[in-house]
Design a protein around this motif. Structure first.
Motif, PDB file in Angstrom:
ATOM      1  N   LYS A   1     112.149  15.091  -6.083  1.00 14.39           N
ATOM      2  CA  LYS A   1     113.303  14.830  -6.954  1.00 14.39           C
ATOM      3  C   LYS A   1     113.073  13.580  -7.789  1.00 14.39           C
ATOM      4  CE  LYS A   1     117.063  17.223  -4.549  1.00 14.39           C
ATOM      5  NZ  LYS A   1     118.339  17.092  -3.794  1.00 14.39           N
ATOM      6  N   GLY A   2     112.461  12.569  -7.167  1.00 14.77           N
ATOM      7  CA  GLY A   2     112.144  11.347  -7.904  1.00 14.77           C
ATOM      8  C   GLY A   2     111.154  11.579  -9.025  1.00 14.77           C
TER       9      GLY A   2
ATOM     10  N   ILE B   1     110.663  14.384 -10.677  1.00 17.47           N
ATOM     11  CA  ILE B   1     111.311  15.177 -11.728  1.00 17.47           C
ATOM     12  C   ILE B   1     112.182  14.275 -12.608  1.00 17.47           C
ATOM     13  CG2 ILE B   1     113.048  16.984 -12.158  1.00 17.47           C
ATOM     14  CD1 ILE B   1     111.877  18.392  -9.612  1.00 17.47           C
ATOM     15  N   GLN B   2     112.919  13.349 -11.967  1.00 22.45           N
ATOM     16  CA  GLN B   2     113.793  12.445 -12.714  1.00 22.45           C
ATOM     17  C   GLN B   2     112.979  11.490 -13.609  1.00 22.45           C
ATOM     18  OE1 GLN B   2     116.149  10.555  -9.672  1.00 22.45           O
ATOM     19  NE2 GLN B   2     117.429  12.371  -9.323  1.00 22.45           N
ATOM     20  N   LYS B   3     111.848  10.999 -13.109  1.00 18.60           N
ATOM     21  CA  LYS B   3     110.993  10.095 -13.894  1.00 18.60           C
ATOM     22  C   LYS B   3     110.380  10.814 -15.101  1.00 18.60           C
ATOM     23  CE  LYS B   3     109.599   6.935 -10.206  1.00 18.60           C
ATOM     24  NZ  LYS B   3     108.483   6.492  -9.361  1.00 18.60           N
ATOM     25  N   ASN B   4     110.067  12.085 -14.874  1.00 17.19           N
ATOM     26  CA  ASN B   4     109.387  12.856 -15.917  1.00 17.19           C
ATOM     27  C   ASN B   4     110.351  13.234 -17.057  1.00 17.19           C
ATOM     28  OD1 ASN B   4     106.827  13.871 -16.649  1.00 17.19           O
ATOM     29  ND2 ASN B   4     107.478  15.935 -16.199  1.00 17.19           N
TER      30      ASN B   4
END
Length: 456
Positions: A450-451, A453-456
């Motif tokens: 999840k981290g 995906i959020q950074k990307n």
């Protein structure tokens, strides 16, 4: 919603099935040894179990370390970076061969521990000469693992399977001839089983090397290698991934090995029953191991492509497939818990009938508990594979230590030696450790992806 995961099942199985069959081939070597040696008596079966307990620990370190090669090669393959992939293979093979030699020498030094472990004396006397030969097979085995992990990293999962199948045929033939003394050969008993194992592992290495050398995709990787022209940067990278991975596998295998030793304290029949249940559950575990490699390869590819949404979806599809297969295996263990142990023993042997009957009764109980941990065992190993694909190894190593040695082992020790549960109590501890591992590793994977995906 569900279809986005189930649509990946076919490709996951296509990639994982050869790995499963190859891993089952490794276990099948043990199955054949156990069935053939079981015809000699429960003491001989317990001796193979005790000897292999040392081997399992050494193998876990070698196999665990070699898994560092797969995500590096898979990521390089996803990036279309040949130089990086070849470097990972060369350094990985060098380090694995060196490790195999070191593990062989370590077992030779550790052999006298058998006399200090409160094991039945007749079992120890039989186990020592068996272990001498089987320990030497670590050198070709760990070298084979380096070749296998490289092949898996290129998504060429069929060729290690072929090499393992050929090796199994060699093992079966030599076991039959040497254990029982056929075709004019001396009857060597369990030492004959050790010779068969040793020869078959050399055959595996040779066959896989020949396969890879003759395939267009891999030939340029495995030829013209300058083995002693090494780079510190790649060695450090492989060790940084391989050492924690080796510890992860060591922590799990060591608790199963502790179960063998605890069973030995309870007596040779408990130890023989533990070996039967362990061998059967190991065979189903290899299916999950195949899916774990698929997770490692596919997650490594997606990491190389920076496709993190697809990475998470593909990994979860593998977890779901593992869960469904584990439920099927659990049902088989419950329905046939009394029948399966009979494969290993000669129930017509009147001389050992009392021992054999007790071993079957204990093993039947253990298989019911093994049925319960099929699910948690399958989930934890596939999530671990996905995390290795992400090259996340340090926190998972801590998780596996806590799950198996802070939670699982104390339960096994107490219930096995200080309550009426005995052998069943030992396996209840295994169930607890595997369940905690599965839960914590999944929470780690969930947070990490999840981290990303959020950074990307």
């Amino acid at each position: 919603m569900l279809q986005q995961y189930t649509k990946e099942f076919r490709y996951n199985l296509k990639l994982a099935t050869p790995v499963m069959l190859g891993m089952l081939g490794h276990t099948f070597v043990g199955l054949v040894d156990n069935i053939m040696v079981g015809q000699l008596g429960t003491a001989e079966l317990a001796a193979v179990s005790l000897g292999n307990s040392f081997m399992f620990i050494a193998m876990s370190l070698g196999i665990g370390f070699s898994t560092a090669i797969t995500p590096l090669v898979a990521e390089a393959d996803g990036e279309n970076n040949f130089a990086s992939g070849k470097s990972a293979f060369k350094h990985g093979l060098f380090l694995c061969t060196t490790l195999g030699i070191a593990l062989f020498l370590l077992i030779l030094v550790a052999k006298p521990l058998m006399y200090l472990m409160k094991q039945p004396s007749e079992v120890v006397e039989l186990a020592i000469p068996y272990l001498d030969l089987v320990a030497f097979s670590l050198i070709p085995l760990v070298s084979f693992q380096a070749l296998k992990q490289f092949s898996d990293g290129l998504s060429m999962t069929k060729y290690p399977m072929y090499a393992t199948l050929v090796a199994n045929l060699v093992n079966i033939a030599l076991n039959y001839i040497l254990i029982f003394g056929k075709f004019g050969f001396p009857q060597m008993g369990i030492v004959g089983a050790a010779v068969g194992t040793l020869a078959s592992r050399f055959v595996m290495v040779i066959f896989l090397w020949v396969f890879l050398k003759n395939k267009e995709k891999s030939t340029s990787y495995v030829t013209h290698i300058k083995f002693f022209s090494l780079e510190r940067k790649m060695i450090n990278r492989i060790i940084a991934l391989g050492f924690p991975s080796a510890l992860q596998m060591f922590f799990e295998v060591a608790i199963f090995t502790a179960a063998i030793w605890l069973s030995g304290i309870l007596g040779k029949n408990s130890q023989a029953a533990n070996q039967i249940a362990l061998n059967l559950s190991s065979m189903t575990f290899m299916v999950a191991m195949g899916l774990s490699v698929a997770a490692m390869v596919r997650v490594g590819n997606q990491k190389g492509l920076q496709h993190f949404v697809d990475l998470r979806r593909i990994a979860i599809s593998i977890f779901l497939l593992t869960f469904l297969l584990a439920v099927v295996f659990a049902l088989v263990f419950v329905l046939f818990n009394d029948l399966l142990p009979r494969i290993y023993l000669d129930i017509e042997d009147t001389k050992n009938m009392a021992d054999n009957t007790e071993v079957i009764a204990i093993a039947a109980k253990l298989l019911v508990i093994a049925a319960l941990f099929q699910i948690s065992d399958g989930i934890q190993v596939t999530v671990l594979g996905a995390l290795r694909g992400l090259q996340d190894v340090k926190i998972p190593t801590l998780i596996t230590f806590i799950a198996y040695w802070v939670v699982g082992f104390p339960i096994s020790y107490y219930l096995g030696l200080y309550t009426e549960y005995k052998s069943s109590g030992i396996w209840i501890g295994l169930l607890a450790g595997l369940s905690v591992s599965a839960l914590l590793l999944y929470l780690r994977f969930n947070a990490l992806t999840k981290g990303l995906i959020q950074k990307n």
